[in-house]
Design a protein around this motif. Structure first.
Motif, PDB file in Angstrom:
ATOM      1  N   ASP A 196      -0.505  59.777  29.973  1.00 27.71           N
ATOM      2  CA  ASP A 196      -0.762  58.419  30.452  1.00 27.71           C
ATOM      3  C   ASP A 196      -1.432  57.575  29.369  1.00 27.71           C
ATOM      4  N   GLY A 197      -2.405  58.158  28.670  1.00 25.19           N
ATOM      5  CA  GLY A 197      -3.055  57.438  27.578  1.00 25.19           C
ATOM      6  C   GLY A 197      -2.091  57.101  26.459  1.00 25.19           C
ATOM      7  N   VAL A 198      -1.191  58.018  26.154  1.00 27.12           N
ATOM      8  CA  VAL A 198      -0.194  57.783  25.100  1.00 27.12           C
ATOM      9  C   VAL A 198       0.718  56.623  25.489  1.00 27.12           C
ATOM     10  N   GLU A 199       1.135  56.594  26.759  1.00 26.67           N
ATOM     11  CA  GLU A 199       2.091  55.580  27.219  1.00 26.67           C
ATOM     12  C   GLU A 199       1.556  54.171  27.028  1.00 26.67           C
ATOM     13  N   VAL A 200       0.255  53.994  27.206  1.00 24.27           N
ATOM     14  CA  VAL A 200      -0.349  52.669  27.075  1.00 24.27           C
ATOM     15  C   VAL A 200      -0.234  52.150  25.640  1.00 24.27           C
ATOM     16  N   PHE A 201      -0.293  53.058  24.654  1.00 22.02           N
ATOM     17  CA  PHE A 201      -0.323  52.644  23.250  1.00 22.02           C
ATOM     18  C   PHE A 201       1.054  52.609  22.589  1.00 22.02           C
ATOM     19  N   VAL A 202       2.032  53.322  23.153  1.00 22.58           N
ATOM     20  CA  VAL A 202       3.311  53.502  22.451  1.00 22.58           C
ATOM     21  C   VAL A 202       3.961  52.172  22.100  1.00 22.58           C
ATOM     22  N   VAL A 203       4.143  51.312  23.103  1.00 22.34           N
ATOM     23  CA  VAL A 203       4.882  50.069  22.874  1.00 22.34           C
ATOM     24  C   VAL A 203       4.163  49.183  21.869  1.00 22.34           C
ATOM     25  N   GLY A 204       2.831  49.111  21.963  1.00 23.33           N
ATOM     26  CA  GLY A 204       2.088  48.292  21.005  1.00 23.33           C
ATOM     27  C   GLY A 204       2.278  48.740  19.567  1.00 23.33           C
ATOM     28  N   PHE A 205       2.408  50.046  19.354  1.00 28.86           N
ATOM     29  CA  PHE A 205       2.590  50.565  17.999  1.00 28.86           C
ATOM     30  C   PHE A 205       4.010  50.356  17.478  1.00 28.86           C
TER      31      PHE A 205
ATOM     32  N   ILE B 220      -6.048  58.754  20.846  1.00 25.76           N
ATOM     33  CA  ILE B 220      -6.229  59.257  19.480  1.00 25.76           C
ATOM     34  C   ILE B 220      -4.927  59.875  18.970  1.00 25.76           C
ATOM     35  N   PHE B 221      -4.260  60.640  19.826  1.00 23.48           N
ATOM     36  CA  PHE B 221      -2.991  61.268  19.439  1.00 23.48           C
ATOM     37  C   PHE B 221      -1.948  60.209  19.086  1.00 23.48           C
ATOM     38  N   ALA B 222      -1.819  59.170  19.927  1.00 20.88           N
ATOM     39  CA  ALA B 222      -0.839  58.114  19.656  1.00 20.88           C
ATOM     40  C   ALA B 222      -1.157  57.382  18.353  1.00 20.88           C
ATOM     41  N   SER B 223      -2.440  57.078  18.135  1.00 19.38           N
ATOM     42  CA  SER B 223      -2.828  56.373  16.905  1.00 19.38           C
ATOM     43  C   SER B 223      -2.547  57.215  15.677  1.00 19.38           C
ATOM     44  N   ALA B 224      -2.894  58.497  15.738  1.00 15.52           N
ATOM     45  CA  ALA B 224      -2.689  59.380  14.586  1.00 15.52           C
ATOM     46  C   ALA B 224      -1.202  59.560  14.292  1.00 15.52           C
ATOM     47  N   MET B 225      -0.395  59.732  15.331  1.00 12.65           N
ATOM     48  CA  MET B 225       1.046  59.900  15.125  1.00 12.65           C
ATOM     49  C   MET B 225       1.680  58.623  14.579  1.00 12.65           C
ATOM     50  N   ALA B 226       1.252  57.466  15.106  1.00 14.34           N
ATOM     51  CA  ALA B 226       1.787  56.196  14.598  1.00 14.34           C
ATOM     52  C   ALA B 226       1.436  56.007  13.132  1.00 14.34           C
ATOM     53  N   TRP B 227       0.218  56.328  12.790  1.00 10.15           N
ATOM     54  CA  TRP B 227      -0.260  56.186  11.414  1.00 10.15           C
ATOM     55  C   TRP B 227       0.521  57.101  10.464  1.00 10.15           C
ATOM     56  N   SER B 228       0.855  58.289  10.933  1.00 17.40           N
ATOM     57  CA  SER B 228       1.486  59.265  10.045  1.00 17.40           C
ATOM     58  C   SER B 228       3.008  59.203  10.050  1.00 17.40           C
TER      59      SER B 228
ATOM     60  N   PHE C  79      -1.879  50.102   8.339  1.00 19.65           N
ATOM     61  CA  PHE C  79      -2.791  51.202   8.648  1.00 19.65           C
ATOM     62  C   PHE C  79      -4.043  50.700   9.348  1.00 19.65           C
ATOM     63  N   LEU C  80      -4.432  49.448   9.100  1.00 12.90           N
ATOM     64  CA  LEU C  80      -5.642  48.921   9.708  1.00 12.90           C
ATOM     65  C   LEU C  80      -5.483  48.772  11.222  1.00 12.90           C
ATOM     66  N   ILE C  81      -4.275  48.384  11.664  1.00 15.45           N
ATOM     67  CA  ILE C  81      -4.035  48.262  13.095  1.00 15.45           C
ATOM     68  C   ILE C  81      -4.117  49.632  13.757  1.00 15.45           C
ATOM     69  N   TYR C  82      -3.533  50.640  13.121  1.00 12.69           N
ATOM     70  CA  TYR C  82      -3.623  51.988  13.670  1.00 12.69           C
ATOM     71  C   TYR C  82      -5.066  52.482  13.648  1.00 12.69           C
ATOM     72  N   LEU C  83      -5.777  52.134  12.600  1.00 11.23           N
ATOM     73  CA  LEU C  83      -7.176  52.547  12.491  1.00 11.23           C
ATOM     74  C   LEU C  83      -8.016  51.909  13.589  1.00 11.23           C
TER      75      LEU C  83
END
Length: 694
Positions: A133-142, A259-267, A547-551
């Motif tokens: 559920d937490g991942v779903e909230v961030f996916v589209v924004g990334f 955190i998982f979504a941010s780290a995966m998007a960044w990488s 990277f700043l947005i992901y950070l």
């Protein structure tokens, strides 16, 4: 008859210091603990006789009948006939009394089962669902910055894609939450996660915007339904002393999902080469790989959930005593083996089950066609769900439901509005800084020159370009104003935010470029040739500040860790109400400091402070919502309130985003006033810290 039943209740159930003792073996139920035999002088074992059908031999002396025997025989005969003529209100009153007795007995049973390996296993399984559920909230924004170029998205399309997930989550929370109270926690959670996993996986492969939008909508519907089920499911395996703390620990998985979504998007996303193409029509870019990876927590939870049992509390509510008893014994034995006490025996053999009021008629296979039978089942189920929704607004729960609705809505409006507003404000500050470094070239004259390098963040005014070649180059944020291009040649050119305004272009060839008609604004095009234009949309150049947005998202998710720990440790000490009110009021104070956020670092710092302060209110809201409603209405009520929360998120995203770059006053005042109002209202809610699960 009414008097005899009242006496039966007082004789059969004796409540002493929170425990029910001495249950009579009525209604065919099992009995727990040591059974108290009838007094031996009440009957004569020598002269008593029975045949195979348990009928007394006629004419034989049977001794003095025990009063309990008389009442038991009367109770076995009377209800079968009387229930058909009894008022529904009387049946519901009897069920309410049964549920109260079950609530206290179930609390004692869970305490006997202990808290150990079983609960921790379920904790991680349900934690993965909450992480999804937490991942779903961030996916589209990334993925939006990349998807908008890959799918040629307009501003309105981007806005719809950002909101469609919340819309799906809103519908899913109400629908699947209600079904969980009728079909079961485990079954509905499996359905919810299956929908999310299937459509999240599919969305990573679809190419068109419309189909991608549909997949994210249904994916959101699935994961939205999981949230109310997860908390209702887990709470029913926890004792009163452990419930507040461990439900708060469970909330940490939402943070882990961010955190998982941010780290995966960044990488993953910045590596545009991580993909493949099939011809000129099908492209699988790195952002699609990211979408695919983000479905893994949901799939993992779905697989692990297959090995977990249904909630025994739910099974008892629908009268499935034996199944519930077996599961509780499994919980007890699992925990005792883990503690090194395998010899400990599960002493419970009788569990009270509430009176079943709803009448279910099994439709025979010979009745109508298959789709008629399914239609009847579906409409009946949804009518029961709707009745549950209306029950949450009856006199007994109306005030609590309305107050909780306001608190959920104000919290969501401010929180989700601000977590979108923070990154947008940071982008705006970055754009301002980027525009301040623009290079301006006036009245330059260039002829017979070959441009094969990138032009970025430049404005060219009143220039003249004759017989120049622009080959294999990129334009990024370049604007040509009032300029002349004569007999020039453009080949293999890629552009981003590049426009020609009031220019005159004569006898120029454009070959394999993405300089489309809309990029020439009020221009005079004379005798030009456009050959083999680039098809579709193309990924933008890699942003140095991506990277700043992901950070920002990573730090925002990580900043809730202290708040999670504090709320888990203090939830059962200071209570749910003080936790909600205090957290919301502190968050409102944090909002006022945003007036001083005039730099990227300041905005990041205030975002972390706000997220860390508000998480305690979210955790306490989850706990109190679970505890305020009975088992057969728990997931329904949670789904309604969580659906309202997602509606607040949609409004917050729309309102706050519209003020980016215009003013900070409106978003800050709106968020802080909503938090203050919701926090003060939360203080009027009933405290549930010492309450057993009804």
């Amino acid at each position: 008859q009414g008097g005899r039943e009242a006496n039966q209740v007082s004789d059969d159930y004796r409540y002493q210091d929170g425990n029910y003792e001495g249950y009579a073996p009525n209604d065919g139920y099992y009995r727990g603990g040591d059974e108290t035999a009838h007094e031996e002088d009440a009957q004569s074992d020598v002269t008593e006789g029975h045949d195979e059908d348990d009928e007394v031999y006629e004419g034989e002396y049977q001794g003095i009948p025990h009063p309990d025997d008389i009442k038991e025989k009367q109770k076995k005969r009377a209800p079968a006939v009387a229930d058909e003529y009894r008022d529904r209100a009387d049946l519901m009153a009897e069920r309410m009394e049964d549920e109260e007795q079950l609530a206290h007995q179930y609390e004692n049973i869970i305490e006997e089962c202990g808290h150990g390996r079983f609960q921790w296993t379920l904790f991680f399984v349900l934690g993965l669902a909450l992480m999804a559920d937490g991942v779903e909230v961030f996916v589209v924004g990334f993925v939006l910055p990349s998807a908008e170029k890959d799918m040629c998205l307009s501003s309105s399309n981007k806005g719809m894609l950002g909101l469609i997930v919340y819309l799906g989550m809103m519908v899913g929370a109400v629908m699947l939450g209600g079904l969980a109270d009728k079909l079961g926690r485990k079954k509905c959670l499996i359905i919810s996660l299956s929908i999310n996993a299937a459509f999240a996986f599919l969305s990573s492969f679809v190419q068109g915007y419309g189909f991608f939008l549909f997949c994210r909508l249904i994916s959101g519907l699935g994961i939205g339904g999981s949230l109310p089920i997860v908390f209702a499911y887990f709470s029913e395996f926890l004792s009163r002393e452990k419930r507040g703390e461990h439900l708060s620990w469970l909330c940490m998985f939402w943070m882990i999902g961010g955190i998982f979504a941010s780290a995966m998007a960044w990488s993953i996303i910045p590596h545009y080469g991580w993909g493949f193409s099939m011809g000129t029509k099908y492209h699988f870019h790195s952002w699609r790989v990211f979408v695919l990876v983000c479905s893994l927590p949901c799939i993992a939870s779905l697989v692990a959930l297959k090995f977990m049992p249904e909630s025994p509390r739910f099974l008892l509510e629908i009268g499935k005593h034996d199944e519930a008893w077996m599961i509780l014994k499994q919980v007890h034995d699992t925990n005792m083996r883990a503690k090194g006490e395998p010899e400990r025996v599960f002493t419970v053999s009788y569990i009270k089950t509430p009176k079943q009021v709803d009448e279910f008629i099994e439709i025979q296979s010979s009745t109508g066609t298959w789709y008629q039978r399914w239609l009847v089942r579906i409409t009946t189920t949804f009518k029961q769900v709707w009745d549950n929704v209306l029950y949450c607004l009856t006199a007994q729960y109306r005030m609590n439901t309305l107050m909780l609705a306001v608190v959920w809505f104000t919290m969501a409006l401010s929180y989700y509005g601000l977590i979108v507003w923070f990154p947008d404000m940071i982008r705006y500050l970055q754009e301002e800084a980027y525009e301040s470094r623009v290079k301006i070239f006036d009245e330059e004259e260039v002829s017979h020159f070959t441009f094969n390098f990138t032009l970025e963040n430049q404005i060219h005014r009143n220039g003249e370009y004759r017989n120049d070649k622009f080959i294999g180059m990129k334009f990024k944020e370049v604007r040509f104003e009032d300029s002349l291009f004569e007999e020039c040649y453009f080949e293999d050119v890629t552009s981003s935010e590049t426009f020609f305004e009031n220019c005159t272009i004569i006898s120029t060839v454009f070959y394999n470029t993405d300089l489309y008609e809309h990029k020439f604004i009020n221009c005079r095009l004379i005798n030009n040739t456009f050959l083999k234009e680039k098809e579709g949309c193309h990924l933008d150049f890699e942003e140095d500040n991506d990277f700043l947005i992901y950070l920002v998202s990573f730090l925002g998710s990580l900043s809730v860790l202290p708040g999670n720990i504090i709320s888990a440790l203090l939830m059962d000490k200071i209570g749910r109400i003080k936790m909600i009110g205090g957290s919301m009021l502190i968050s409102a104070v944090c909002c006022f400091f945003l007036f001083f956020g005039n730099s990227e670092s300041a905005m990041i710092g205030w975002q972390c402070l706000f997220c860390g302060a508000s998480i305690a209110a979210w955790n306490a809201l989850d706990v109190i919502t679970v505890e305020l409603y009975p088992t057969d209405k728990r997931a329904t009520a949670f789904g309604i309130l969580n659906g309202l929360c997602k509606f607040g998120a949609i409004l917050g995203n729309s309102i706050f985003a519209s003020f980016v770059g215009i003013t900070k006053v409106v978003p800050i005042l709106l968020a802080s006033s909503a938090l203050v109002g919701g926090g003060l209202l939360a203080l009027r809610l009933p405290e549930t810290r010492e309450q057993v699960l009804m």
